[in-house]
Write a protein that holds these residues in place. Structure first.
Motif, PDB file in Angstrom:
ATOM      1  N   GLU A 108       0.864  -1.182   0.000  1.00 52.41           N
ATOM      2  CA  GLU A 108       0.000   0.000   0.000  1.00 52.41           C
ATOM      3  C   GLU A 108       0.896   1.226   0.000  1.00 52.41           C
ATOM      4  O   GLU A 108       1.518   1.558   1.014  1.00 52.41           O
ATOM      5  CB  GLU A 108      -0.903  -0.010   1.238  1.00 52.41           C
ATOM      6  CG  GLU A 108      -1.951   1.090   1.222  1.00 52.41           C
ATOM      7  CD  GLU A 108      -2.905   0.947   2.388  1.00 52.41           C
ATOM      8  OE1 GLU A 108      -2.718   1.669   3.381  1.00 52.41           O
ATOM      9  OE2 GLU A 108      -3.809   0.094   2.303  1.00 52.41           O
ATOM     10  N   GLY A 109       0.996   1.870  -1.159  1.00 53.74           N
ATOM     11  CA  GLY A 109       1.965   2.948  -1.282  1.00 53.74           C
ATOM     12  C   GLY A 109       3.368   2.385  -1.148  1.00 53.74           C
ATOM     13  O   GLY A 109       3.748   1.444  -1.819  1.00 53.74           O
ATOM     14  N   GLY A 110       4.135   2.933  -0.233  1.00 54.73           N
ATOM     15  CA  GLY A 110       5.487   2.434  -0.008  1.00 54.73           C
ATOM     16  C   GLY A 110       5.579   1.443   1.120  1.00 54.73           C
ATOM     17  O   GLY A 110       6.683   1.024   1.495  1.00 54.73           O
ATOM     18  N   GLU A 111       4.415   1.028   1.660  1.00 54.21           N
ATOM     19  CA  GLU A 111       4.408   0.125   2.811  1.00 54.21           C
ATOM     20  C   GLU A 111       4.113  -1.315   2.405  1.00 54.21           C
ATOM     21  O   GLU A 111       3.376  -1.567   1.455  1.00 54.21           O
ATOM     22  CB  GLU A 111       3.349   0.565   3.826  1.00 54.21           C
ATOM     23  CG  GLU A 111       3.771   1.680   4.743  1.00 54.21           C
ATOM     24  CD  GLU A 111       2.817   1.782   5.920  1.00 54.21           C
ATOM     25  OE1 GLU A 111       3.270   1.643   7.071  1.00 54.21           O
ATOM     26  OE2 GLU A 111       1.608   1.994   5.690  1.00 54.21           O
ATOM     27  N   LYS A 112       4.691  -2.251   3.177  1.00 49.33           N
ATOM     28  CA  LYS A 112       4.360  -3.670   3.043  1.00 49.33           C
ATOM     29  C   LYS A 112       3.571  -4.068   4.288  1.00 49.33           C
ATOM     30  O   LYS A 112       4.125  -4.121   5.386  1.00 49.33           O
ATOM     31  CB  LYS A 112       5.622  -4.505   2.913  1.00 49.33           C
ATOM     32  CG  LYS A 112       6.352  -4.345   1.592  1.00 49.33           C
ATOM     33  CD  LYS A 112       7.636  -5.156   1.577  1.00 49.33           C
ATOM     34  CE  LYS A 112       7.376  -6.636   1.697  1.00 49.33           C
ATOM     35  NZ  LYS A 112       8.615  -7.448   1.665  1.00 49.33           N
ATOM     36  N   LEU A 113       2.290  -4.347   4.113  1.00 51.67           N
ATOM     37  CA  LEU A 113       1.418  -4.668   5.235  1.00 51.67           C
ATOM     38  C   LEU A 113       1.248  -6.183   5.320  1.00 51.67           C
ATOM     39  O   LEU A 113       0.766  -6.820   4.377  1.00 51.67           O
ATOM     40  CB  LEU A 113       0.056  -3.994   5.056  1.00 51.67           C
ATOM     41  CG  LEU A 113       0.108  -2.469   4.862  1.00 51.67           C
ATOM     42  CD1 LEU A 113      -1.301  -1.923   4.625  1.00 51.67           C
ATOM     43  CD2 LEU A 113       0.768  -1.798   6.059  1.00 51.67           C
TER      44      LEU A 113
END
Length: 217
Positions: A108-113
């Motif tokens: 999500e965007g630059g995040e890894k959830l």
């Protein structure tokens, strides 16, 4: 894909569940963050069922060293019978990979959830694998089979592990003749459940039961 596993299943209980002879040395459990290149206990058929440790990361016979090519932690069900690395193994050396669950990430965007997937009914999750022994020391190595995601997984990732139900364990291990190819499919949408977990698991050094605990999405 499947690139991280959690396992809290006691070895003696798993060996009994599969009616398999356990190896003397098995990976230490519980382990909430099993990564590729680590040992995982899997079930094989070698003149009888065995429950034995294997390196997660399949090594084709032409690799001169474990780092001689890509790290093959997964094999695609759609092409496993054609790929030179896997085609003999999927005919002759299939294994079952029991665990508590696995992690998958959504970008999500630059995040890894991270999300944790497990069986909805609370029983052990058993994934399909292929294996071979590599090198002069006959190092046992394996890869987990994946296939196109089902409706449950699709919002998170486009691949999902092939899950083998208990009534098909023998067929996957080659105990019931041919026909294992029909098992290389996604699980039904109600077989697995999942929840968001803390981003601490993004680190391959993280450990502890809190890694599989739900957090607010």
């Amino acid at each position: 894909m499947c690139g991280r596993i959690a396992n809290t299943l006691p070895h003696d209980a798993v060996a009994k569940l599969f009616d398999a002879v356990p190896a003397n040395a098995l990976p230490q459990l519980p382990d909430y963050n099993i990564c590729p290149t680590q040992d995982v206990a899997v079930v094989t058929q070698e003149g009888g069922r065995r429950y034995r440790p294997m390196r997660w990361g399949f090594l084709p016979h032409w690799y001169k060293s474990p780092t001689d090519g890509p790290l093959l932690i997964n094999a695609r069900a759609e092409t496993v019978a054609e790929k030179p690395a896997f085609r003999k193994a999927v005919r002759e050396r299939r294994c079952l990979v029991p665990c508590s669950g696995f992690y998958e990430w959504y970008r999500e965007g630059g995040e890894k959830l991270p999300y944790y997937f497990h069986r909805a009914d609370g029983t052990p999750l058993v994934m399909a694998g292929v294996w071979r022994e590599w090198g002069e020391d006959a190092l046992p190595t394996f890869a987990v089979l994946t296939t196109e995601a089902n409706a449950l997984m699709a919002p998170i990732h486009n691949r999902i592990p092939v899950v083998i139900e208990r009534e098909h364990w023998g067929k996957w291990l080659g105990e019931e003749g041919h026909g294992a190819a029909v098992l290389m499919r996604a699980p039904e949408d109600d077989v697995l459940a999942f929840h968001r977990v803390d981003k601490a698991v993004n680190s391959n050094r993280a450990e502890g039961p809190e890694l599989i605990e739900p957090v607010a999405a």
